[in-house]
Enzyme design. Structure first.
Site, short mmCIF file in Angstrom:
data_model
loop_
_atom_site.label_atom_id
_atom_site.label_comp_id
_atom_site.label_asym_id
_atom_site.label_seq_id
_atom_site.Cartn_x
_atom_site.Cartn_y
_atom_site.Cartn_z
N ARG A 1 11.47 -2.00 11.27
CA ARG A 1 10.20 -1.68 11.92
C ARG A 1 9.91 -2.69 13.01
O ARG A 1 9.86 -3.89 12.77
CB ARG A 1 9.06 -1.72 10.88
CG ARG A 1 8.71 -0.35 10.36
CD ARG A 1 7.62 -0.43 9.32
NE ARG A 1 6.36 -0.92 9.85
CZ ARG A 1 5.21 -0.76 9.22
NH1 ARG A 1 5.15 -0.12 8.08
NH2 ARG A 1 4.10 -1.23 9.74
N LYS B 1 0.83 -1.21 0.00
CA LYS B 1 0.00 0.00 0.00
C LYS B 1 0.86 1.26 0.00
O LYS B 1 0.63 2.17 -0.79
CB LYS B 1 -0.93 0.04 1.23
CG LYS B 1 -1.96 -1.07 1.27
CD LYS B 1 -2.99 -0.85 2.38
CE LYS B 1 -2.42 -0.92 3.78
NZ LYS B 1 -1.92 -2.25 4.19
N ARG C 1 -9.63 0.59 8.70
CA ARG C 1 -9.15 -0.76 8.99
C ARG C 1 -10.15 -1.50 9.88
O ARG C 1 -9.82 -2.55 10.40
CB ARG C 1 -7.84 -0.66 9.74
CG ARG C 1 -6.62 -1.03 8.88
CD ARG C 1 -5.46 -0.84 9.81
NE ARG C 1 -4.25 -1.49 9.50
CZ ARG C 1 -3.17 -0.86 9.05
NH1 ARG C 1 -3.23 0.41 8.72
NH2 ARG C 1 -2.05 -1.50 8.92
N ARG D 1 -0.93 -9.35 13.27
CA ARG D 1 -1.35 -8.36 12.27
C ARG D 1 -2.19 -9.02 11.18
O ARG D 1 -3.15 -8.43 10.68
CB ARG D 1 -0.13 -7.64 11.69
CG ARG D 1 0.57 -6.81 12.75
CD ARG D 1 1.84 -6.20 12.24
NE ARG D 1 1.58 -5.11 11.32
CZ ARG D 1 2.42 -4.71 10.38
NH1 ARG D 1 3.57 -5.32 10.21
NH2 ARG D 1 2.10 -3.71 9.61
N ARG E 1 10.93 -6.85 5.22
CA ARG E 1 10.84 -5.42 5.56
C ARG E 1 11.45 -5.16 6.93
O ARG E 1 12.09 -4.13 7.15
CB ARG E 1 9.38 -4.97 5.54
CG ARG E 1 9.20 -3.48 5.78
CD ARG E 1 7.86 -2.98 5.31
NE ARG E 1 6.78 -3.33 6.23
CZ ARG E 1 5.49 -3.10 5.97
NH1 ARG E 1 5.12 -2.54 4.85
NH2 ARG E 1 4.57 -3.43 6.84
#
Ligand code: AMP
Length: 190
Positions: A136, A16, A91, A148, A130
């Site tokens: 992160r 996204k 969300r 998640r 990532r």
């Protein structure tokens, strides 16, 4: 071509953020990422940041009322008058309903929900990559990643059922190179 009040939707790791940067340039609209807004607050150790951190570190959603208030304020700013690209919001179904309310108060409506989809295995592999690249905190731990994914399925995916009858969902296959996926998205707005 749909109008420019746009939501970019999809599971964590769908791309996204990457695609938002391309689409906002293509359409000349501001990119509003609730994840980026929360990370900014966390970095600056604001009160909102301290609240957000409690949830995002665990892979959970920040409570709706906090998130909705932040987005309501952002959508009140002048630069969104010609359109916006929301990334990571809504969300949850209450957030989707709140967005409709915020927009209808301004005599506006959502024009498109660009739904980027990828498989669960692809989500896991992209998020662990990532974590290594961006560091992160919420991408690093397999238990947080699973949280998640579960949060997406239980809380976020129901937004699609909310939007489908409105005939504004644009389904995009999210596997492929960044340029391949962005060409698919651009075709929606051609
Ligand atoms: P993202 O960068 O979009 O993956 O967001 C990172 C984290 O910020 C998420 O895991 C949530 O904890 C929080 N967050 C971002 N957007 C929302 C939202 N719309 N509602 C609740 N929490 C959010």
């Amino acid at each position: 071509m749909p109008g420019k009040n746009i939501v970019l939707f999809g599971p964590p790791g769908a791309g996204k953020g990457t695609q938002a940067v391309k689409l906002k340039t293509l359409l000349s609209i501001p990119h509003i990422s609730t994840g980026d807004m929360f990370r900014y607050h966390i970095k600056n150790n604001t009160e909102l940041g301290r609240t957000a951190k409690e949830y995002s570190n665990k892979g959970k959603l920040v409570p709706d009322e906090v998130t909705i208030a932040m987005v309501r304020e952002r959508l009140g700013q002048d630069d969104v008058k010609g359109g916006f690209l929301l990334d990571g919001f809504p969300r949850s179904k209450p957030q989707a309903e709140a967005l409709d309310n915020i927009l209808s108060e301004k005599n506006r409506r959502l024009d498109a929900v660009v739904n980027i989809s990828i498989s669960d295995d692809e989500i896991r592999s992209r998020l662990s990559k990532r974590a290594a690249i961006e560091g992160r905190a919420d991408d690093a731990d397999p238990a947080v990643i699973q949280n998640r994914i579960d949060t997406y399925k239980n809380q976020s995916e129901p937004c699609l059922a909310y939007y489908r009858p409105k005939k504004i969902v644009k389904d995009i296959h999210g596997i492929g190179s960044i340029d391949e996926v962005s060409a698919r998205i651009a075709a929606v707005f051609a």
